[in-house]
Every structure is written in structure tokens, then in C-alpha cells.
Design a protein around this motif. Sequence first.
Motif, PDB file in Angstrom:
ATOM      1  N   VAL A  13       0.841  -1.203   0.000  1.00 33.84           N
ATOM      2  CA  VAL A  13       0.000   0.000   0.000  1.00 33.84           C
ATOM      3  C   VAL A  13       0.868   1.242   0.000  1.00 33.84           C
ATOM      4  O   VAL A  13       0.604   2.197  -0.730  1.00 33.84           O
ATOM      5  CB  VAL A  13      -0.970  -0.017   1.207  1.00 33.84           C
ATOM      6  N   ALA A  14       1.940   1.242   0.795  1.00 27.97           N
ATOM      7  CA  ALA A  14       2.856   2.393   0.835  1.00 27.97           C
ATOM      8  C   ALA A  14       3.521   2.591  -0.521  1.00 27.97           C
ATOM      9  O   ALA A  14       3.673   3.726  -0.973  1.00 27.97           O
ATOM     10  CB  ALA A  14       3.910   2.186   1.924  1.00 27.97           C
ATOM     11  N   ASP A  15       3.907   1.500  -1.193  1.00 26.81           N
ATOM     12  CA  ASP A  15       4.523   1.605  -2.515  1.00 26.81           C
ATOM     13  C   ASP A  15       3.541   2.166  -3.534  1.00 26.81           C
ATOM     14  O   ASP A  15       3.909   2.979  -4.375  1.00 26.81           O
ATOM     15  CB  ASP A  15       5.034   0.242  -2.987  1.00 26.81           C
ATOM     16  N   ARG A  16       2.283   1.735  -3.448  1.00 31.30           N
ATOM     17  CA  ARG A  16       1.264   2.264  -4.359  1.00 31.30           C
ATOM     18  C   ARG A  16       1.054   3.752  -4.125  1.00 31.30           C
ATOM     19  O   ARG A  16       0.917   4.515  -5.073  1.00 31.30           O
ATOM     20  CB  ARG A  16      -0.054   1.526  -4.186  1.00 31.30           C
ATOM     21  N   ARG A  17       0.983   4.143  -2.863  1.00 29.00           N
ATOM     22  CA  ARG A  17       0.814   5.563  -2.541  1.00 29.00           C
ATOM     23  C   ARG A  17       1.992   6.375  -3.063  1.00 29.00           C
ATOM     24  O   ARG A  17       1.809   7.467  -3.588  1.00 29.00           O
ATOM     25  CB  ARG A  17       0.677   5.766  -1.040  1.00 29.00           C
ATOM     26  N   GLU A  18       3.185   5.839  -2.888  1.00 25.44           N
ATOM     27  CA  GLU A  18       4.380   6.532  -3.373  1.00 25.44           C
ATOM     28  C   GLU A  18       4.322   6.687  -4.886  1.00 25.44           C
ATOM     29  O   GLU A  18       4.557   7.776  -5.420  1.00 25.44           O
ATOM     30  CB  GLU A  18       5.633   5.762  -2.968  1.00 25.44           C
ATOM     31  N   LEU A  19       3.986   5.622  -5.579  1.00 20.93           N
ATOM     32  CA  LEU A  19       3.922   5.657  -7.037  1.00 20.93           C
ATOM     33  C   LEU A  19       2.828   6.613  -7.514  1.00 20.93           C
ATOM     34  O   LEU A  19       3.044   7.412  -8.431  1.00 20.93           O
ATOM     35  CB  LEU A  19       3.688   4.248  -7.579  1.00 20.93           C
ATOM     36  N   LEU A  20       1.652   6.548  -6.885  1.00 22.73           N
ATOM     37  CA  LEU A  20       0.561   7.451  -7.262  1.00 22.73           C
ATOM     38  C   LEU A  20       0.905   8.908  -6.951  1.00 22.73           C
ATOM     39  O   LEU A  20       0.605   9.807  -7.735  1.00 22.73           O
ATOM     40  CB  LEU A  20      -0.737   7.046  -6.562  1.00 22.73           C
ATOM     41  N   GLY A  21       1.532   9.144  -5.809  1.00 21.58           N
ATOM     42  CA  GLY A  21       1.949  10.503  -5.458  1.00 21.58           C
ATOM     43  C   GLY A  21       2.976  11.038  -6.440  1.00 21.58           C
ATOM     44  O   GLY A  21       2.880  12.180  -6.911  1.00 21.58           O
ATOM     45  N   PHE A  22       3.957  10.201  -6.767  1.00 20.77           N
ATOM     46  CA  PHE A  22       4.999  10.597  -7.716  1.00 20.77           C
ATOM     47  C   PHE A  22       4.384  10.896  -9.082  1.00 20.77           C
ATOM     48  O   PHE A  22       4.710  11.894  -9.719  1.00 20.77           O
ATOM     49  CB  PHE A  22       6.037   9.476  -7.836  1.00 20.77           C
ATOM     50  N   ALA A  23       3.458  10.041  -9.521  1.00 18.88           N
ATOM     51  CA  ALA A  23       2.810  10.232 -10.823  1.00 18.88           C
ATOM     52  C   ALA A  23       1.952  11.501 -10.839  1.00 18.88           C
ATOM     53  O   ALA A  23       1.962  12.259 -11.820  1.00 18.88           O
ATOM     54  CB  ALA A  23       1.964   9.020 -11.179  1.00 18.88           C
TER      55      ALA A  23
END
Length: 179
Positions: A13-23
Motif C-alpha cells: 500500500v505504501a509503494d502504491r501511494r508513493e507511485l501514485l503521489g509521484f505520478a
Amino acid sequence: MDRDVRAGGGQLVADRRELLGFASVGLLACAVDLGLFTCLRGPAGLGPLTAKTLSFVAGCSVAYAGNALGTYRHTRPRGLRPCAVFFAVNAAGAAVQLLCLAVSHYGLGLTSQRADTVSGAGIGMLLGTILRFWGTRTLVFRSGDGTGDGIGDASGEGHRGRTRSWNGTSGGRVGSWTG
């Protein structure tokens, strides 16, 4: 064992949030870059290289602020060094895009507008974004424990009790590039 499985799921979940935030930040920065380039090139009447340089710097500034205040706020970057490294990572990503375009256009002889768009804005953008994500995550906004997970408390300490810094040290000095 259940605890490890749950921790792994939390990391996903943290990785998804990071990826979505970065995108999300990247899309905003791209819009600023394109919009400013269009204004500087059109109504302002600047040359293409000057307009692109200024719009690139503005887009990078928006991306840095968005990542520092949003996506990677838990790492608390300080000083000019993280910002300079961020700009260098973004310049390297831009160079990847130009290299893809140059190889396609000049090396392979694919000179149509469609080929230029696919190689520069398609393949080049994808590869440049992968480089930017990796560089932003590992060189600019690193968590102190070296995992890049960002799990910690408000004091800036990671879950293993190590001080968090953009470069993984407590003294603000640049760590080893080899590990």
C-alpha cells in the motif's frame, strides 16, 4: 508469520501511494512545463531553447516542491544538495528522452512526426520516468534505514531507530555511492 504478511501488505500500500503521489506530482509538473513553454514560445516571443529551459526549471521546481511536501514528506530533505540532486536526476531523465529521439530519428532513419512522437514522447518518456522515479526515491528522498519505505514517526526516526536523512546519514554528508 501473520505479522510479516501484514507488514508486507502495508508495504505494498505504501509503494502504491508513493507511485501514485509521484505520478500525480509528475503530471502537474508536466502541465506547468508544457503550459509555460507554450506561453513563453507564443505570446512572450522567446526562442525555443530559452523557453524550454525556463519551462523545464519551472516544472522541476513544481515537481521538487510536490514531492518534498507531499509524496516524500516523511524524509524531510534539508539544504540545497537534495534539490540539486533532484534537478540532476530530472536532467538525466530529459537526456534519456532526447537520446531515444536522436537514436530513432538519426540512427534508425525514422523521421516522420509519428516516429518522433513515439520515440521521444512515448518510449523516451517511459524510460526517463523510470529513471526519475528511481533517482528521486534512492538519491534524493531516501529514508534513513535504506529501504525507502518511509515508515517512521514524526521525530524523523525510521522503524529501526536510525536517523532519517535524504542521503541516509545523520550528519548531512554524502554517503557512499556504492552502498
